[in-house]
Design a protein around this motif. Structure first.
Motif, short mmCIF file in Angstrom:
data_model
loop_
_atom_site.label_atom_id
_atom_site.label_comp_id
_atom_site.label_asym_id
_atom_site.label_seq_id
_atom_site.Cartn_x
_atom_site.Cartn_y
_atom_site.Cartn_z
N ARG A 20 -56.80 -58.86 44.77
CA ARG A 20 -57.79 -58.79 45.84
C ARG A 20 -58.05 -60.13 46.51
O ARG A 20 -58.25 -60.21 47.71
CB ARG A 20 -59.08 -58.22 45.29
N TYR A 21 -58.07 -61.20 45.72
CA TYR A 21 -58.44 -62.52 46.25
C TYR A 21 -57.26 -63.46 46.42
O TYR A 21 -57.44 -64.66 46.59
CB TYR A 21 -59.51 -63.15 45.35
N ARG A 22 -56.03 -62.93 46.43
CA ARG A 22 -54.86 -63.80 46.51
C ARG A 22 -54.80 -64.59 47.81
O ARG A 22 -54.36 -65.73 47.81
CB ARG A 22 -53.58 -63.01 46.28
N TYR A 75 -49.40 -70.04 40.70
CA TYR A 75 -50.19 -69.23 41.64
C TYR A 75 -49.37 -68.03 42.12
O TYR A 75 -49.85 -66.90 42.12
CB TYR A 75 -50.65 -70.09 42.83
N LEU A 76 -48.14 -68.29 42.57
CA LEU A 76 -47.30 -67.21 43.08
C LEU A 76 -47.01 -66.17 42.00
O LEU A 76 -47.12 -64.97 42.25
CB LEU A 76 -45.98 -67.77 43.62
N ALA A 77 -46.65 -66.63 40.80
CA ALA A 77 -46.32 -65.69 39.72
C ALA A 77 -47.51 -64.82 39.37
O ALA A 77 -47.36 -63.60 39.21
CB ALA A 77 -45.83 -66.46 38.49
N SER A 78 -48.68 -65.40 39.28
CA SER A 78 -49.85 -64.61 38.87
C SER A 78 -50.35 -63.70 39.98
O SER A 78 -50.58 -62.51 39.75
CB SER A 78 -50.97 -65.53 38.37
N THR A 79 -50.52 -64.23 41.18
CA THR A 79 -51.12 -63.41 42.24
C THR A 79 -50.15 -62.36 42.78
O THR A 79 -50.56 -61.23 43.05
CB THR A 79 -51.64 -64.27 43.40
N LEU A 80 -48.88 -62.72 42.92
CA LEU A 80 -47.94 -61.73 43.47
C LEU A 80 -47.60 -60.66 42.45
O LEU A 80 -47.41 -59.49 42.82
CB LEU A 80 -46.70 -62.43 44.02
#
Length: 176
Positions: A9-11, A100-105
């Protein structure tokens, strides 16, 4: 709310914070900026191609890059992020960008697939299993615009411009 939902939701907001931190901490050189920009442009081109094919939340899309991967927008974002990490020329910042990319995506993909499965059911399951032939739909700039891909493009251009200013400043091209 689960961590996956929060990250999904907050990516975008988290991405804004990541972008600000990247501009602040980056140590770009002319060479890192050129290499990173080239990589990021490839990622943005993939995003534009995907945005010109997808009808978000209206159908299961199987044209353009969707015939090769279920998540070309996220793949494009990943390539953009790697390009920005290369341009920034800062190891710890690069690791933060990748994290950041690995977790949010990953969270976004899980949330999106659950939504698509709920909304389209069997049609999405067939698509996910690659049991759907590619659609002959043509790319549309108007569709890419409706999908607001110009926002991502503007963000990339603005971010690369800020990194270029840091390079020029560090090399004395603009006053200190």
């Amino acid at each position: 709310m689960s961590l996956v939902r929060v990250l999904a939701r907050y990516r975008v907001a988290l991405g804004g914070l990541m972008a600000a931190g990247t501009i602040w901490l980056a140590q770009p050189t002319a060479a890192s900026l050129a290499a990173g920009a080239a990589i990021a442009v490839v990622g943005e081109a993939l995003r534009v191609w995907a945005a010109g094919h997808v009808e978000k939340s209206r159908e299961v899309t199987s044209s353009g890059p969707y015939q090769f991967t279920r998540h070309p927008l996220y793949l494009g974002s990943t390539v953009v992020g790697v390009g920005v990490a290369v341009a920034a020329a800062h190891l710890w910042l690069g690791l933060a960008i990748v994290s950041y990319l690995a977790s949010t995506l990953t969270a976004a993909i899980k949330a999106e697939e659950a939504h698509l499965r709920e909304k389209f059911g069997e049609a999405y399951d067939r698509y996910a299993a690659r049991a759907v032939p590619p659609s002959p739909r043509a790319f549309s700039w108007a569709r890419a615009w409706r999908n607001r891909e110009h926002h991502a493009l503007a963000g990339l251009v603005g971010g690369l411009a800020m990194l270029a200013l840091k390079v020029w400043y560090s090399q004395g091209f603009i006053g200190r």
